[in-house]
Design an enzyme around this catalytic site. Structure first.
Site, PDB file in Angstrom:
ATOM      1  N   LYS A  43     -36.817  -5.224  13.201  1.00  0.00           N
ATOM      2  CA  LYS A  43     -35.898  -5.418  14.400  1.00  0.00           C
ATOM      3  C   LYS A  43     -34.338  -5.684  13.950  1.00  0.00           C
ATOM      4  O   LYS A  43     -33.368  -4.833  14.606  1.00  0.00           O
ATOM      5  CB  LYS A  43     -37.118  -6.758  14.939  1.00  0.00           C
ATOM      6  CG  LYS A  43     -35.995  -7.422  16.394  1.00  0.00           C
ATOM      7  CD  LYS A  43     -36.751  -7.885  16.263  1.00  0.00           C
ATOM      8  CE  LYS A  43     -36.190  -8.308  18.029  1.00  0.00           C
ATOM      9  NZ  LYS A  43     -37.512  -9.671  18.532  1.00  0.00           N
ATOM     10  N   HIS A  62     -34.368   2.821  19.583  1.00  0.00           N
ATOM     11  CA  HIS A  62     -35.158   2.275  19.925  1.00  0.00           C
ATOM     12  C   HIS A  62     -35.968   2.688  20.769  1.00  0.00           C
ATOM     13  O   HIS A  62     -36.136   2.342  21.458  1.00  0.00           O
ATOM     14  CB  HIS A  62     -35.545   1.139  18.304  1.00  0.00           C
ATOM     15  CG  HIS A  62     -34.670   0.235  19.381  1.00  0.00           C
ATOM     16  ND1 HIS A  62     -33.719  -0.277  18.711  1.00  0.00           N
ATOM     17  CD2 HIS A  62     -35.202  -1.115  20.041  1.00  0.00           C
ATOM     18  CE1 HIS A  62     -33.486  -1.536  19.722  1.00  0.00           C
ATOM     19  NE2 HIS A  62     -34.178  -1.550  20.064  1.00  0.00           N
ATOM     20  N   ARG A  82     -33.898 -16.920  27.928  1.00  0.00           N
ATOM     21  CA  ARG A  82     -33.807 -16.597  26.115  1.00  0.00           C
ATOM     22  C   ARG A  82     -33.615 -18.404  25.764  1.00  0.00           C
ATOM     23  O   ARG A  82     -32.559 -18.688  25.928  1.00  0.00           O
ATOM     24  CB  ARG A  82     -32.814 -15.276  26.014  1.00  0.00           C
ATOM     25  CG  ARG A  82     -33.697 -14.453  26.689  1.00  0.00           C
ATOM     26  CD  ARG A  82     -32.711 -12.984  26.397  1.00  0.00           C
ATOM     27  NE  ARG A  82     -32.931 -13.057  24.872  1.00  0.00           N
ATOM     28  CZ  ARG A  82     -33.559 -12.030  24.596  1.00  0.00           C
ATOM     29  NH1 ARG A  82     -34.454 -11.666  24.544  1.00  0.00           N
ATOM     30  NH2 ARG A  82     -33.231 -11.711  22.842  1.00  0.00           N
ATOM     31  N   CYS A  98     -38.748  -8.629  27.830  1.00  0.00           N
ATOM     32  CA  CYS A  98     -38.599  -7.775  27.030  1.00  0.00           C
ATOM     33  C   CYS A  98     -38.446  -7.245  25.896  1.00  0.00           C
ATOM     34  O   CYS A  98     -38.289  -8.543  24.989  1.00  0.00           O
ATOM     35  CB  CYS A  98     -36.763  -7.816  27.937  1.00  0.00           C
ATOM     36  SG  CYS A  98     -35.973  -9.243  28.179  1.00  0.00           S
ATOM     37  N   SER A  99     -38.933  -6.136  25.363  1.00  0.00           N
ATOM     38  CA  SER A  99     -38.865  -6.199  23.929  1.00  0.00           C
ATOM     39  C   SER A  99     -39.302  -5.229  23.458  1.00  0.00           C
ATOM     40  O   SER A  99     -39.036  -4.040  24.144  1.00  0.00           O
ATOM     41  CB  SER A  99     -40.532  -7.836  23.669  1.00  0.00           C
ATOM     42  OG  SER A  99     -40.439  -7.910  21.884  1.00  0.00           O
ATOM     43  N   GLU A 159     -31.442   1.255  23.553  1.00  0.00           N
ATOM     44  CA  GLU A 159     -33.315   0.874  23.621  1.00  0.00           C
ATOM     45  C   GLU A 159     -32.981   2.292  24.798  1.00  0.00           C
ATOM     46  O   GLU A 159     -32.426   2.960  25.420  1.00  0.00           O
ATOM     47  CB  GLU A 159     -33.526   0.535  24.231  1.00  0.00           C
ATOM     48  CG  GLU A 159     -33.294  -1.142  23.809  1.00  0.00           C
ATOM     49  CD  GLU A 159     -33.977  -2.419  23.924  1.00  0.00           C
ATOM     50  OE1 GLU A 159     -34.377  -3.526  22.697  1.00  0.00           O
ATOM     51  OE2 GLU A 159     -34.441  -2.231  24.976  1.00  0.00           O
TER      52      GLU A 159
END
Length: 253
Positions: A43, A62, A82, A98-99, A159
């Site tokens: 990550k 990713h 966040r 979101c991840s 992403e």
């Protein structure tokens, strides 16, 4: 799959939160521009902007997901802020969760977006304390977006992001290391929230809101026959199917 990331750094525990440093070692799914899995990377490395002079100009592409959770009675959307401890995009308001799916059993599976759904359920529990008491089929998959957004001079998001709607009246126990605040908003309240310059928002949330969030939120609200009827995000699936040319591909932003 053989691709790996090309750049890395060591995270300073004096600068960054220890728990978030540990999470940066999770292994993500590297992609080509058509969402084909081509490798893996941490990550941390997947979010690093390449140094000047590198062949690459963006952080590695990713797989990711963004969940938009709506209350089945009020139709309001759950937002999270966040936590300050987050390494990328700290202290910003964003969609519910979101991840990323990980390179672990179950989350690499692609048929019916099942790996993404499993990852979304895992992170809803991790970040917001929402227990997994609902079927994974309750996630309504809308589309994918491809976007790039720097966080600062070090970090960026790059992403292919799977957009999931979910209707749920959840038990909430946010993790303070992940989430500093939560807020349920109507469409009108979200407009007002966006207009307040004291609020900061993640770039993907703004992109999604500016492009198609309101259209599908309207469709969800319009799906019930009376105000007493509980909303169900799954009713959107036939409408999404009917717009395959618009929704089935990857929306480039």
């Amino acid at each position: 799959m053989s691709a790996t990331t090309n750049h890395t750094i060591t995270l300073d525990p004096e600068k960054y939160d220890q728990e978030q440093i540990k999470l940066m070692e999770e292994t993500l799914i590297l992609l080509d521009n058509d969402d084909k899995a081509i490798g893996q990377g941490s990550k941390k490395d997947c979010h690093l902007i390449p140094p000047k002079g590198s062949k690459e100009t963006r952080s590695p592409l990713h797989r990711a997901f963004s969940v938009f959770l709506f209350h089945p009675t009020t139709g309001k959307l759950l937002l999270q802020k966040r936590a300050d401890e987050k390494i990328t995009f700290p202290a910003m308001w964003t969609n519910t969760c979101c991840s990323h799916p990980l390179m672990q059993a179950g989350e690499r599976d692609e048929e019916g977006q099942i790996g993404v759904r499993r990852a979304a359920s895992r992170k809803l529990t991790h970040e917001l304390g929402i227990p997994h008491t609902y079927p994974l089929d309750d996630f309504a998959y809308l589309t994918r977006i491809h976007y790039y957004a720097p966080s600062d001079e070090i970090w960026a998001e790059h992403e292919i992001d799977y957009i999931l709607f979910l209707t749920l009246d959840p038990k909430l126990e946010p993790s303070p290391n992940e989430v500093s605040d939560i807020k349920w908003v109507s469409k009108e309240e979200l407009d007002t929230f966006f207009a307040d310059s004291t609020n900061a928002f993640t770039p993907w949330f703004k992109l999604i809101a500016q492009s198609f969030l309101y259209k599908w939120w309207d469709a969800l609200l319009a799906s019930r026959k009376s105000p007493e009827e509980a909303l169900d995000a799954k009713v959107l699936i036939p409408q999404v199917e009917a717009l395959k040319e618009e929704m089935a591909g990857i929306i480039r932003m």
